[in-house]
Design an enzyme around this catalytic site. Structure first.
Site, PDB file in Angstrom:
ATOM      1  N   GLU A  78     -10.607   6.739   4.585  1.00 12.83           N
ATOM      2  CA  GLU A  78      -9.506   6.275   5.695  1.00 12.83           C
ATOM      3  C   GLU A  78      -9.728   6.877   6.972  1.00 12.83           C
ATOM      4  O   GLU A  78     -11.058   7.015   7.520  1.00 12.83           O
ATOM      5  CB  GLU A  78      -8.209   6.750   5.106  1.00 12.83           C
ATOM      6  N   ASP A 131       0.836  -1.193  -0.043  1.00 10.22           N
ATOM      7  CA  ASP A 131       0.062  -0.166  -0.017  1.00 10.22           C
ATOM      8  C   ASP A 131       0.923   1.176  -0.024  1.00 10.22           C
ATOM      9  O   ASP A 131       2.198   1.080   0.234  1.00 10.22           O
ATOM     10  CB  ASP A 131      -0.991  -0.114   1.122  1.00 10.22           C
TER      11      ASP A 131
HETATM   12  O1  LIG Z   1      -1.620  15.332   3.863  1.00  9.56           O
HETATM   13  N1  LIG Z   1      -0.746  14.278   3.929  1.00  9.56           N
HETATM   14  O2  LIG Z   1       0.336  14.593   4.551  1.00  9.56           O
HETATM   15  C1  LIG Z   1      -0.956  13.246   3.592  1.00  9.56           C
HETATM   16  C2  LIG Z   1      -0.042  12.041   4.135  1.00  9.56           C
HETATM   17  C3  LIG Z   1      -0.411  10.756   3.766  1.00  9.56           C
HETATM   18  C4  LIG Z   1      -1.806  10.294   3.202  1.00  9.56           C
HETATM   19  O3  LIG Z   1      -1.707   9.278   3.004  1.00  9.56           O
HETATM   20  C5  LIG Z   1      -2.431   8.879   1.427  1.00  9.56           C
HETATM   21  O4  LIG Z   1      -3.551   9.434   1.229  1.00  9.56           O
HETATM   22  C6  LIG Z   1      -4.214   8.961  -0.037  1.00  9.56           C
HETATM   23  C7  LIG Z   1      -4.288  10.231  -0.729  1.00  9.56           C
HETATM   24  O5  LIG Z   1      -3.003  10.849  -1.313  1.00  9.56           O
HETATM   25  C8  LIG Z   1      -3.245   7.853  -0.814  1.00  9.56           C
HETATM   26  O6  LIG Z   1      -4.103   7.357  -1.577  1.00  9.56           O
HETATM   27  C9  LIG Z   1      -3.023   6.812   0.348  1.00  9.56           C
HETATM   28  S1  LIG Z   1      -4.357   5.776   0.775  1.00  9.56           S
HETATM   29  C10 LIG Z   1      -3.805   4.242   0.175  1.00  9.56           C
HETATM   30  O7  LIG Z   1      -3.607   4.453  -1.233  1.00  9.56           O
HETATM   31  C11 LIG Z   1      -3.834   3.676  -2.298  1.00  9.56           C
HETATM   32  C12 LIG Z   1      -3.472   4.296  -3.557  1.00  9.56           C
HETATM   33  O8  LIG Z   1      -4.237   5.535  -3.663  1.00  9.56           O
HETATM   34  C13 LIG Z   1      -5.072   3.111  -2.241  1.00  9.56           C
HETATM   35  O9  LIG Z   1      -5.313   2.211  -3.083  1.00  9.56           O
HETATM   36  C14 LIG Z   1      -5.241   2.201  -0.891  1.00  9.56           C
HETATM   37  O10 LIG Z   1      -6.669   1.549  -0.837  1.00  9.56           O
HETATM   38  C15 LIG Z   1      -5.054   3.414   0.364  1.00  9.56           C
HETATM   39  O11 LIG Z   1      -4.894   2.792   1.578  1.00  9.56           O
HETATM   40  C16 LIG Z   1      -2.546   7.540   1.720  1.00  9.56           C
HETATM   41  O12 LIG Z   1      -3.024   7.056   2.803  1.00  9.56           O
HETATM   42  C17 LIG Z   1      -2.501  11.599   2.704  1.00  9.56           C
HETATM   43  C18 LIG Z   1      -2.167  12.757   3.004  1.00  9.56           C
END
Ligand SMILES: O=[N+]([O-])c1ccc(O[C@@H]2O[C@@H](CO)[C@H](O)[C@H](S[C@@H]3O[C@H](CO)[C@@H](O)[C@H](O)[C@H]3O)[C@@H]2O)cc1
Length: 606
Positions: free
Chosen positions: A492, A286
């Site tokens: 999430e 992930d």
């Molecule tokens: O603002 N910050 O600093 C920040 C930091 C971390 C973040 O974390 C990230 O945020 C999301 C948006 O960027 C990301 O997609 C992933 S989630 C993960 O991503 C995969 C691909 O998208 C999916 O298929 C999975 O199912 C899912 O569990 C992560 O949690 C968001 C923001």
């Protein structure tokens, strides 16, 4: 011609495994590690793809090129990355992944289908195959060939912020819904072998392996405490179905199992998935899955890389620090911490999927499918899915006649509530951006208010007031009111909740309206929420989950164009202090039980 035929991997008439072995034998260690690397589009470029032989690129939940990017924009950007990959020494094409988890919903103007919890209420395998096929077309319309779907989590506690990504608390429903894989990828000719059937199909991804929906108190990315019997009865079964149906990738969960990070769980990734179940596709991490193995994140990245790769990860969704990863893994191999056959196993799986899907023959996206994005045919399918996802929980107070179906022709009606005219709320998370969007001009769709306006007879006056007070209600002689309430959009951990209360001032609106006139309350939520305190004043109650862009599916049901068929895919609790509480539990005292659903003449559907 000699050189070409000599390079067996370029010959599409060679067997897949022959092409895999031939290409693998030509690759340097750096090229092999490049293939194991997946980076976000924000750090990708022609040069990076060319110089590092990167295996894959992606859009994370936030990662769109720019607001309102069209299918052509996406294709041009992704083709640039592909050109870079093809310019690398061996010209191995890359695939691009996105979270098309309820349609290609991060992309502007895509059809947004109901989130998985609504499809679990519909329980219709044929419908979900069609949704998979439509989603594959809308993903390919944007030049993308990999969808991080389906999520086959079995959510056991609605306090989890990702519970709406789970079809049901019942593993059997989740198993049935893996039929979406046939829609996304095409039907695999050989059971158990990965398959992607051409340029209108995409790579699918069963996620998140394993037990993501069983964490304590539903806390996202935390710890699932369960014995082997429980794991194999509840959280594992759908993986066997997904593998059997040919899913090409499996994404590992951020969560831990009995205190051990899944990203480091060699017994379950290599031992069980690869050796026992003989999974032949790609195991992918992930987002920052390696970094999140430690507290704080990235505390000991070398050790996380070692643990993850040895556990059996084949591709790493970094998504940013790719040079750090590649350097570390190169050194781990050079110093014999990671054996070359582990690297070769990973690369073999990646190349296998790329050859099976025909990526070497057709690496570039073209504009032939751009009209599939948000097509009317797909919106009609989504509207059908909305209809089948709605669950009727109450229709008429004790001794009263049923309120639904509502008459289309009457003098004046009230539409009220925080969710009546908010396309963002009705789509939920993972739409346009990670946490969803807030108002009505971020995407194309039909709010429930607009659906009501187009459903009623022209002579019927529709009055919209988001937060009516008692005086307003009593100073108009409305025949009835439609109140749309629920939860804000979330994704999430932002959706983790210990209270599960309705967004204010929903309760006050219900009280102001329902105590004066007949009211139907439509709940827009990713899961059951607190509703018992309002039940006595509500005449009719409909669970609509997160229906997406096609709000007319809701009014199709309210006005009786179709009969309700939806059944609860998860238990509707009375109070949160009962949680977790799932069908089959010893102490089971729900407001509405798993499987509950009414028809408009109050006949129970199960
Ligand atoms: O603002 N910050 O600093 C920040 C930091 C971390 C973040 O974390 C990230 O945020 C999301 C948006 O960027 C990301 O997609 C992933 S989630 C993960 O991503 C995969 C691909 O998208 C999916 O298929 C999975 O199912 C899912 O569990 C992560 O949690 C968001 C923001």
């Amino acid at each position: 011609a000699m050189a070409e035929s000599f390079m067996k991997y370029k010959d599409k008439n060679q067997a897949v495994e022959v092409r895999v072995q031939d290409l693998l034998s030509r690759m340097t260690l750096q090229e092999k590690i490049g293939q194991m690397t997946q980076i976000d589009r924000s750090v990708a470029s022609f040069e990076v793809m060319k110089n590092y032989s990167i295996g894959s690129t992606l859009s994370g939940g936030e990662s769109v090129p720019f607001r309102g990017a069209t299918a052509r924009d996406w294709i041009n950007i992704i083709n640039e990355f592909q050109e870079g990959a093809l310019a690398s020494r061996l010209g191995i094409p890359m695939f691009y992944g996105i979270d098309a988890i309820h349609g290609n919903a991060i992309v502007y103007n895509a059809t947004v289908f109901p989130h998985n919890i609504g499809l679990g209420a519909a329980r219709d395998a044929e419908l979900i195959r069609k949704i998979g096929a439509a989603t594959a077309l809308e993903v390919r319309a944007t030049g993308i060939s990999y969808a991080f779907a389906p999520c086959i989590a079995v959510c056991r506690d609605p306090r989890w912020g990702r519970c709406y990504e789970s079809y049901s608390e019942d593993p059997q429903i989740v198993q049935e819904m893996t039929d979406i894989i046939y829609g996304l990828q095409g039907e695999n000719p050989i059971k158990g072998i990965p398959y992607v059937g051409g340029r209108d199909k995409v790579i699918a991804c069963a996620k998140h392996y394993v037990g993501d929906g069983g964490t304590t108190n539903g806390i996202d990315e935390s710890n699932t405490v369960i014995d082997a019997a429980g794991l194999f009865k509840i959280h594992m079964p759908a993986y066997l179905d997904a593998i059997n149906k040919g899913v090409s990738t499996i994404m590992v969960s951020f969560s831990s199992l009995n205190g051990k990070k899944m990203h480091a769980n060699r017994d379950l990734i290599t031992g069980y998935l690869k050796n026992t179940l003989q999974f032949k596709g790609i195991v992918i991490s992930d987002w920052e899955g390696l970094d999140r193995m430690t507290t704080p994140n990235n505390a000991n990245f070398t050790n996380s890389v070692l643990a993850g790769i040895r556990a059996g990860l084949d591709m790493v969704m970094l998504p940013y620090n790719y040079t750090e990863f590649m350097d570390i893994l190169t050194n781990l191999v050079k110093n014999d911490y990671v054996p070359m056959e582990r690297i070769d196993d990973a690369v073999r799986r990646i190349l296998r999927v790329k050859f099976i899907m025909g990526l070497f023959e057709n690496p570039m996206a073209d504009f032939s499918l751009i009209n599939e994005l948000g097509s009317q045919a797909h919106r009609n399918l989504a509207r059908e899915a909305v209809r089948k996802s709605l669950v009727l929980l109450k229709n008429g107070k004790e001794g009263d006649s049923p309120l639904l179906p509502l008459p289309k022709r009457t003098s004046k009606i009230l539409v009220a509530g925080t969710h009546a005219h908010n396309l963002g709320y009705q789509c939920g998370g993972w739409t346009i951006s990670w946490q969803g969007f807030l108002d009505n001009n971020e995407n194309r769709g039909t709010t429930i208010l607009n659906a009501v306006r187009s459903a009623v007879h022209p002579s019927t006056e529709v009055v919209y007031k988001e937060e009516p007070d008692k005086e307003f209600v009593n100073s108009n002689n409305f025949t009835y009111a439609i109140i749309v309430a629920g939860e804000p959009s979330y994704a999430e951990w932002h959706g983790d909740s210990q209270t599960l209360t309705m967004t204010e001032p929903g309760p006050a609106i219900i009280s102001n309206v329902c105590k004066s006139i007949k009211c139907v309350v439509v709940v827009i939520s990713g899961r059951p929420i607190v509703i018992e305190p309002y039940m006595d004043s509500i005449d009719a109650l409909v669970a609509a989950w997160l229906p997406g862009t096609e709000g007319q599916g809701v009014t199709d049901m309210l006005f009786g164009d179709y009969e309700f068929t939806g059944k609860l895919p998860r238990t509707w609790f009375r109070t949160v202090d009962q949680l977790p509480m799932n069908v089959g539990d010893l102490h089971y005292d729900p407001l509405f039980p798993f499987g509950y659903g009414l028809t408009t003449n109050n006949i129970r559907l199960s």
